[in-house]
Design a protein around this motif. Structure first.
Motif, PDB file in Angstrom:
ATOM      1  N   TYR A 210       0.851  -1.190   0.000  1.00 36.18           N
ATOM      2  CA  TYR A 210       0.000   0.000   0.000  1.00 36.18           C
ATOM      3  C   TYR A 210       0.885   1.237   0.000  1.00 36.18           C
ATOM      4  O   TYR A 210       1.762   1.393   0.866  1.00 36.18           O
ATOM      5  CB  TYR A 210      -0.904   0.000   1.224  1.00 36.18           C
ATOM      6  N   ALA A 211       0.640   2.126  -0.953  1.00 39.57           N
ATOM      7  CA  ALA A 211       1.426   3.346  -1.082  1.00 39.57           C
ATOM      8  C   ALA A 211       0.528   4.567  -0.941  1.00 39.57           C
ATOM      9  O   ALA A 211      -0.478   4.688  -1.641  1.00 39.57           O
ATOM     10  CB  ALA A 211       2.123   3.389  -2.441  1.00 39.57           C
ATOM     11  N   THR A 212       0.893   5.463  -0.038  1.00 39.81           N
ATOM     12  CA  THR A 212       0.255   6.776   0.022  1.00 39.81           C
ATOM     13  C   THR A 212       1.259   7.884  -0.283  1.00 39.81           C
ATOM     14  O   THR A 212       0.864   9.028  -0.457  1.00 39.81           O
ATOM     15  CB  THR A 212      -0.378   7.039   1.399  1.00 39.81           C
ATOM     16  N   THR A 213       2.530   7.545  -0.325  1.00 37.83           N
ATOM     17  CA  THR A 213       3.563   8.458  -0.807  1.00 37.83           C
ATOM     18  C   THR A 213       4.239   7.772  -1.981  1.00 37.83           C
ATOM     19  O   THR A 213       4.912   6.753  -1.818  1.00 37.83           O
ATOM     20  CB  THR A 213       4.590   8.781   0.291  1.00 37.83           C
ATOM     21  N   VAL A 214       4.013   8.309  -3.181  1.00 39.09           N
ATOM     22  CA  VAL A 214       4.505   7.647  -4.392  1.00 39.09           C
ATOM     23  C   VAL A 214       5.763   8.283  -4.947  1.00 39.09           C
ATOM     24  O   VAL A 214       6.453   7.693  -5.777  1.00 39.09           O
ATOM     25  CB  VAL A 214       3.405   7.602  -5.468  1.00 39.09           C
ATOM     26  N   ARG A 215       6.050   9.503  -4.519  1.00 41.25           N
ATOM     27  CA  ARG A 215       7.321  10.143  -4.862  1.00 41.25           C
ATOM     28  C   ARG A 215       7.856  10.781  -3.595  1.00 41.25           C
ATOM     29  O   ARG A 215       7.153  11.599  -2.998  1.00 41.25           O
ATOM     30  CB  ARG A 215       7.155  11.193  -5.966  1.00 41.25           C
ATOM     31  N   PRO A 216       9.078  10.449  -3.183  1.00 40.52           N
ATOM     32  CA  PRO A 216       9.953   9.441  -3.774  1.00 40.52           C
ATOM     33  C   PRO A 216       9.313   8.041  -3.733  1.00 40.52           C
ATOM     34  O   PRO A 216       8.555   7.722  -2.806  1.00 40.52           O
ATOM     35  CB  PRO A 216      11.201   9.493  -2.890  1.00 40.52           C
ATOM     36  N   PHE A 217       9.660   7.232  -4.720  1.00 39.30           N
ATOM     37  CA  PHE A 217       9.131   5.878  -4.839  1.00 39.30           C
ATOM     38  C   PHE A 217       9.933   4.959  -3.925  1.00 39.30           C
ATOM     39  O   PHE A 217      11.170   4.957  -3.962  1.00 39.30           O
ATOM     40  CB  PHE A 217       9.236   5.410  -6.292  1.00 39.30           C
ATOM     41  N   ASP A 218       9.254   4.177  -3.097  1.00 33.53           N
ATOM     42  CA  ASP A 218       9.915   3.321  -2.117  1.00 33.53           C
ATOM     43  C   ASP A 218      10.426   2.055  -2.797  1.00 33.53           C
ATOM     44  O   ASP A 218       9.861   0.961  -2.650  1.00 33.53           O
ATOM     45  CB  ASP A 218       8.947   2.989  -0.977  1.00 33.53           C
ATOM     46  N   ALA A 219      11.537   2.205  -3.522  1.00 28.06           N
ATOM     47  CA  ALA A 219      12.100   1.089  -4.268  1.00 28.06           C
ATOM     48  C   ALA A 219      12.533  -0.042  -3.350  1.00 28.06           C
ATOM     49  O   ALA A 219      12.400  -1.225  -3.695  1.00 28.06           O
ATOM     50  CB  ALA A 219      13.289   1.570  -5.102  1.00 28.06           C
ATOM     51  N   ALA A 220      13.015   0.296  -2.162  1.00 29.22           N
ATOM     52  CA  ALA A 220      13.483  -0.743  -1.239  1.00 29.22           C
ATOM     53  C   ALA A 220      12.347  -1.654  -0.816  1.00 29.22           C
ATOM     54  O   ALA A 220      12.519  -2.879  -0.725  1.00 29.22           O
ATOM     55  CB  ALA A 220      14.126  -0.090  -0.018  1.00 29.22           C
ATOM     56  N   ALA A 221      11.169  -1.092  -0.563  1.00 27.11           N
ATOM     57  CA  ALA A 221      10.025  -1.912  -0.157  1.00 27.11           C
ATOM     58  C   ALA A 221       9.595  -2.840  -1.289  1.00 27.11           C
ATOM     59  O   ALA A 221       9.249  -4.005  -1.047  1.00 27.11           O
ATOM     60  CB  ALA A 221       8.867  -1.020   0.271  1.00 27.11           C
ATOM     61  N   LEU A 222       9.606  -2.342  -2.506  1.00 25.49           N
ATOM     62  CA  LEU A 222       9.229  -3.187  -3.634  1.00 25.49           C
ATOM     63  C   LEU A 222      10.226  -4.327  -3.808  1.00 25.49           C
ATOM     64  O   LEU A 222       9.836  -5.480  -4.018  1.00 25.49           O
ATOM     65  CB  LEU A 222       9.139  -2.355  -4.912  1.00 25.49           C
ATOM     66  N   ARG A 223      11.505  -4.037  -3.704  1.00 23.35           N
ATOM     67  CA  ARG A 223      12.512  -5.090  -3.847  1.00 23.35           C
ATOM     68  C   ARG A 223      12.362  -6.135  -2.748  1.00 23.35           C
ATOM     69  O   ARG A 223      12.473  -7.352  -3.009  1.00 23.35           O
ATOM     70  CB  ARG A 223      13.913  -4.493  -3.832  1.00 23.35           C
ATOM     71  N   ARG A 224      12.121  -5.695  -1.520  1.00 19.44           N
ATOM     72  CA  ARG A 224      11.943  -6.660  -0.430  1.00 19.44           C
ATOM     73  C   ARG A 224      10.756  -7.579  -0.708  1.00 19.44           C
ATOM     74  O   ARG A 224      10.812  -8.785  -0.456  1.00 19.44           O
ATOM     75  CB  ARG A 224      11.749  -5.941   0.901  1.00 19.44           C
ATOM     76  N   ALA A 225       9.681  -6.999  -1.219  1.00 18.98           N
ATOM     77  CA  ALA A 225       8.485  -7.805  -1.495  1.00 18.98           C
ATOM     78  C   ALA A 225       8.758  -8.851  -2.567  1.00 18.98           C
ATOM     79  O   ALA A 225       8.255  -9.980  -2.487  1.00 18.98           O
ATOM     80  CB  ALA A 225       7.339  -6.896  -1.914  1.00 18.98           C
ATOM     81  N   THR A 226       9.567  -8.516  -3.562  1.00 18.76           N
ATOM     82  CA  THR A 226       9.828  -9.464  -4.653  1.00 18.76           C
ATOM     83  C   THR A 226      10.737 -10.608  -4.218  1.00 18.76           C
ATOM     84  O   THR A 226      10.796 -11.629  -4.910  1.00 18.76           O
ATOM     85  CB  THR A 226      10.461  -8.736  -5.863  1.00 18.76           C
ATOM     86  N   GLU A 227      11.422 -10.467  -3.094  1.00 19.10           N
ATOM     87  CA  GLU A 227      12.305 -11.548  -2.633  1.00 19.10           C
ATOM     88  C   GLU A 227      11.522 -12.813  -2.327  1.00 19.10           C
ATOM     89  O   GLU A 227      12.019 -13.922  -2.523  1.00 19.10           O
ATOM     90  CB  GLU A 227      13.080 -11.093  -1.394  1.00 19.10           C
ATOM     91  N   THR A 228      10.295 -12.672  -1.842  1.00 21.04           N
ATOM     92  CA  THR A 228       9.471 -13.836  -1.527  1.00 21.04           C
ATOM     93  C   THR A 228       8.293 -14.012  -2.478  1.00 21.04           C
ATOM     94  O   THR A 228       7.794 -15.121  -2.647  1.00 21.04           O
ATOM     95  CB  THR A 228       8.926 -13.738  -0.080  1.00 21.04           C
ATOM     96  N   ALA A 229       7.853 -12.909  -3.114  1.00 17.19           N
ATOM     97  CA  ALA A 229       6.657 -12.980  -3.959  1.00 17.19           C
ATOM     98  C   ALA A 229       6.973 -13.080  -5.439  1.00 17.19           C
ATOM     99  O   ALA A 229       6.065 -13.215  -6.256  1.00 17.19           O
ATOM    100  CB  ALA A 229       5.775 -11.748  -3.713  1.00 17.19           C
ATOM    101  N   GLY A 230       8.236 -12.994  -5.809  1.00 16.18           N
ATOM    102  CA  GLY A 230       8.577 -13.030  -7.224  1.00 16.18           C
ATOM    103  C   GLY A 230       8.512 -11.655  -7.853  1.00 16.18           C
ATOM    104  O   GLY A 230       8.081 -10.673  -7.238  1.00 16.18           O
ATOM    105  N   THR A 231       8.924 -11.562  -9.108  1.00 15.18           N
ATOM    106  CA  THR A 231       9.103 -10.259  -9.755  1.00 15.18           C
ATOM    107  C   THR A 231       8.024  -9.936 -10.784  1.00 15.18           C
ATOM    108  O   THR A 231       8.249  -9.124 -11.683  1.00 15.18           O
ATOM    109  CB  THR A 231      10.493 -10.182 -10.403  1.00 15.18           C
ATOM    110  N   ASP A 232       6.864 -10.550 -10.683  1.00 13.72           N
ATOM    111  CA  ASP A 232       5.680 -10.080 -11.413  1.00 13.72           C
ATOM    112  C   ASP A 232       5.036  -8.991 -10.564  1.00 13.72           C
ATOM    113  O   ASP A 232       4.613  -9.244  -9.427  1.00 13.72           O
ATOM    114  CB  ASP A 232       4.678 -11.212 -11.633  1.00 13.72           C
TER     115      ASP A 232
END
Length: 305
Positions: A210-232
């Motif tokens: 869930y994002a309520t602040t989109v800029r700056p974009f929280d790239a670290a959170a997205l990368r962490r999520a893909t570690e277990t959920a895959g990169t789709d």
């Protein structure tokens, strides 16, 4: 429940009382709700009339004088019409302001296309140094507005909408929140589309951010999520579809990945209708989202990504 915009006048009225640096600049819109604040602070509540270029220019002038201006009107009149002033009077001069919009992408369909602004965040994305908040609940709007005013002299855009999730989450003005965890993909929901995304992904093995602040974009959170959920990755944004796909691609640039951007389409809808009819027409209702997200994830399984 009150709306995000219902919170605007009470919050900025309190901020005017609390902080002598805060000033509010309006272009008629919202003035009736701030009449008492104007009586208390006649030099810091300014109505320029229906002159949106002057609206931003006056805000920049106040910032040059050392104040923290909060500038408010409909999104189409705050970002699109005076874009040159946003670019030059604020950006080129190196001063900040808090731009607070109303009406979002299509919150007042009867106003027609002049009062719709699905491209506002994408347009600000062409400029440097903007923080963009997209709250999904009135409580979040209040929190993020206070964050914005307290953000030194930064350039901040707060995008208010009458569309809202049922419950507020503890937002902090920077990070994405993990709402649900899964292993077959990541769905990032921005602001008021969260409830529809949760309904659409019920029973699917996906992580929902869930994002309520989109800029700056929280790239670290997205990368962490893909570690277990895959990169789709599916992005669901309440404004122009694909606005954040480049940010997501940059976050995952060193990884094989796929990104689908869902949001408001480019095709103009020429009938007024209701908000829910516009939501459905752009495929942002829960049923349409489930179909589009499911198809995207199934395609990834077929090609082995």
């Amino acid at each position: 429940m009150d709306t995000m915009r219902d919170r605007f006048a009470p919050v900025v009225s309190r901020l005017l009382d609390e902080d002598p640096r805060v000033a509010v600049v309006l272009a008629e819109i919202g003035m009736a709700d701030l009449e008492e604040a104007q009586i208390r602070h006649p030099d810091r509540v300014i109505n320029v009339g229906i002159r949106e270029q002057l609206l931003v220019g006056a805000g920049a002038g106040l910032a040059l004088a050392g104040l923290r201006p909060v500038v408010h009107t409909f999104a189409s009149f705050l970002v699109e019409r005076p874009f040159e002033q946003v670019k030059l009077d604020l950006g080129h001069q190196g001063v900040g302001a808090v731009l607070v919009s109303a009406a979002a992408s299509f919150d007042w369909p009867a106003g027609g296309y002049t009062h719709m602004a699905p491209g506002d965040v994408a347009l600000l994305d062409t400029l440097d140094g903007w923080t963009v908040h997209v709250p999904g609940h009135p409580d979040e709007a209040e929190t993020l507005l206070r964050h914005a005013v307290a953000a030194g002299d930064d350039k901040v855009y707060v995008r208010l909408s009458v569309q809202s999730n049922a419950e507020a989450l503890p937002v902090d003005g920077s990070r994405f929140l993990t709402v649900r965890e899964g292993r077959a993909g990541v769905v990032l929901a921005v602001g008021p589309v969260l409830d529809a995304v949760l309904a659409a992904t019920e029973g699917l093995d996906v992580t929902v951010l869930y994002a309520t602040t989109v800029r700056p974009f929280d790239a670290a959170a997205l990368r962490r999520a893909t570690e277990t959920a895959g990169t789709d990755v599916v992005l669901v944004e309440p404004y122009l579809a694909g606005t954040s796909t480049s940010a997501a691609n940059d976050a995952l640039a060193d990884l094989p990945h796929r990104v689908l951007g869902l949001g408001v389409g480019r095709r103009e809808l020429r009938r007024y209708g209701r908000i829910d009819e516009h939501v459905a027409a752009h495929g942002l209702d829960a049923g349409s989202l489930r179909e589009r997200i499911g198809e995207f994830l199934r395609a990834g399984v077929r090609v082995g990504l």
